[in-house]
Design an enzyme around this catalytic site. Structure first.
Site, PDB file in Angstrom:
ATOM      1  N   HIS A 114      -4.631   1.947   7.208  1.00 29.64           N
ATOM      2  CA  HIS A 114      -3.218   2.183   6.940  1.00 29.64           C
ATOM      3  C   HIS A 114      -2.549   2.720   8.198  1.00 29.64           C
ATOM      4  O   HIS A 114      -3.206   3.360   9.037  1.00 29.64           O
ATOM      5  CB  HIS A 114      -3.009   3.207   5.812  1.00 29.64           C
ATOM      6  CG  HIS A 114      -3.407   2.726   4.459  1.00 29.64           C
ATOM      7  ND1 HIS A 114      -4.074   3.528   3.545  1.00 29.64           N
ATOM      8  CD2 HIS A 114      -3.239   1.539   3.845  1.00 29.64           C
ATOM      9  CE1 HIS A 114      -4.294   2.848   2.442  1.00 29.64           C
ATOM     10  NE2 HIS A 114      -3.791   1.643   2.604  1.00 29.64           N
ATOM     11  N   CYS A 166      -2.867  11.469   3.434  1.00 27.58           N
ATOM     12  CA  CYS A 166      -3.218  10.615   2.302  1.00 27.58           C
ATOM     13  C   CYS A 166      -2.929  11.309   0.978  1.00 27.58           C
ATOM     14  O   CYS A 166      -2.582  10.657  -0.012  1.00 27.58           O
ATOM     15  CB  CYS A 166      -4.695  10.242   2.360  1.00 27.58           C
ATOM     16  SG  CYS A 166      -5.141   9.059   3.644  1.00 27.58           S
ATOM     17  N   GLU A 212       0.807  -1.216   0.000  1.00 23.10           N
ATOM     18  CA  GLU A 212       0.000   0.000   0.000  1.00 23.10           C
ATOM     19  C   GLU A 212       0.847   1.275   0.000  1.00 23.10           C
ATOM     20  O   GLU A 212       0.347   2.366   0.241  1.00 23.10           O
ATOM     21  CB  GLU A 212      -0.938  -0.008   1.202  1.00 23.10           C
ATOM     22  CG  GLU A 212      -1.905  -1.192   1.207  1.00 23.10           C
ATOM     23  CD  GLU A 212      -3.086  -1.014   0.275  1.00 23.10           C
ATOM     24  OE1 GLU A 212      -3.694   0.067   0.271  1.00 23.10           O
ATOM     25  OE2 GLU A 212      -3.419  -1.977  -0.449  1.00 23.10           O
TER      26      GLU A 212
END
Length: 441
Positions: A248, A365, A174
């Site tokens: 995350h 993000c 990720e």
């Protein structure tokens, strides 16, 4: 010029909409099917970029991907003209059309993992594009991300952009959202902390939501980046917080230089991890937020840790937060207590990023951190770096091309596809990217 950490923010795409595609991301699920405002989303992101550039931080832009992804729809059996492909997909599989129209590439913390040249054996700055294979709507991003990164970091003598790891669950990757770098100065060799959610050889794992990052993927990235094992560390994210919506690591922890700002429940065996970092990182400082002050649920709803921890010119640290953190009394009180204590955290700065936040992405993000030496700064594509001119140019571009309201039903409109291609064709010229999109080939 000196070695600095630059932030490259993803520019929100024209098909930004709320489809609830990301199981495990509670904000994404909560706002499913609500109308979105792509124009406002892009402008909110641009305002954050410009504000940080005005403060003296090196700030770049990463363009959006082409959406809807027509080549993928054709690969999946839809045929005819572009309009016919869209109509078939909307009728037979509207969820699939939504997935191939996702603007999720804007969250470039998932674009790649980055290792500065000071840490790599060959002295190059390394990127490994994330395969994002836990979610269909994100797994399609890797080839386009690689093309865009190579168009920005285009000197192969200084930059190595590795393709994504194999599209297998064993190597679920990720990107930088599960990666931290801790050290005394950006230009000095530092310790790279890789955070994984599961080890496919066994161990604890969440039961409700998926653990997207594997230990095996993190180890492979470390090898590709030619990192010294003595300056590399792997730690497991607490599976219990993954099950509470921490999909995350950057939803529960953020680092900058020698400081780690994290929740008390972020990692498995957290006391041992912090003790190891104390031994291996000179001057290591942990700001560990107690669960008694900020619950995991509050951390997820406010995105307190999905923040940018930045070093100002005077050496003090600035925390860039979403407006949701400022509006939460308990979170804001805790942060102001930190300022009063005179520790490394000296300033708070909040931004309205609600269009991104409603889909589950905060300030961290939206950015990819890249440490750049003076020589590397000179070697990258200068057209993507934020300044007064680029800010005005991109705002004008957004005004010309973006809609101010979008629903899932609008994704079948062939005109939206045309608008997107026209916009990206213009953007490649504005940012000197060459022919990086499939429709341009």
């Amino acid at each position: 010029m000196k070695t600095v950490e630059a932030n490259f923010d993803g520019l929100v795409g024209l098909t930004h909409h709320y489809a609830g595609l990301s199981f495990g991301n509670e904000a994404s699920t909560r706002h499913q099917h609500q109308p979105s405002n792509p124009r406002l989303a892009a402008k909110q992101g641009l305002l954050k970029m410009k504000a940080l550039a005005d403060r003296g931080f090196l700030q770049g832009v990463i363009p959006p991907h082409e959406r809807p992804n027509l080549p993928l729809l054709r690969q999946l059996g839809f045929s005819g003209s572009d309009a016919q492909v869209l109509a078939q997909a909307a009728k037979r599989s509207p969820g699939l059309l939504s997935a191939v129209s996702s603007a999720s590439a804007m969250w470039v913390a998932n674009a790649a993992t980055v290792s500065p040249s000071a840490d790599s054996a060959d002295g190059r700055l390394h990127f490994t594009v994330a395969n994002l294979n836990n979610k269909f709507h994100r797994a399609m991003e890797a080839p386009q991300t690689a093309r865009l990164l190579r168009a920005i970091f285009r000197d192969p003598q200084r930059f190595a952009v590795h393709d994504a790891l194999p599209q297998s669950a064993l190597f679920g990757d990720e990107g930088a959202a599960n990666h931290n770098r801790l050290g005394t100065a950006y230009g000095e060799r530092s310790l790279q902390l890789f955070v994984y959610g599961r080890d496919d050889n066994g161990g604890s794992a969440p039961g409700r939501y998926p653990a997207r990052q594997t230990l095996q993927a993190s180890q492979a990235v470390a090898r590709l980046h030619q990192l010294d094992e003595r300056h590399t560390l792997f730690a497991q994210q607490n599976p219990q917080v993954i099950d509470q919506g921490v999909f995350h690591n950057d939803v529960i922890a953020v680092s900058n230089r020698e400081v780690l700002f994290c929740h008390q429940q972020a990692f498995v065996d957290q006391p041992a991890l912090l003790a190891t970092l104390q031994q291996r990182v000179p001057g290591f400082t942990a700001i560990e937020v107690p669960a008694s002050r900020v619950s995991v649920a509050d951390a997820v709803s406010t995105y307190l840790f999905n923040s940018q921890l930045l070093t100002r010119e005077d050496g003090a640290m600035l925390l860039v937060l979403p407006e949701e953190s400022r509006q939460h009394g308990g979170v804001w009180d805790y942060l102001n207590e930190q300022l009063e204590q005179g520790g490394p955290l000296r300033e708070l700065l909040s931004f309205d990023l609600r269009e991104s936040m409603h889909n589950g992405g905060g300030p961290a993000c939206l950015r990819l951190r890249v440490v750049l030496t003076p020589q590397e700064q000179q070697a990258l594509n200068p057209a993507v770096m934020m300044d007064d001119r680029l800010f005005a140019t991109l705002n004008g571009w957004v005004d010309r091309h973006y809609r101010d309201r979008l629903t899932q039903a609008d994704l079948a409109d062939p005109q939206l596809l045309i608008e997107g291609r026209d916009a990206l064709d213009e953007l490649t010229r504005l940012l000197d990217l060459g022919s990086v999109y499939a429709f341009q080939q």
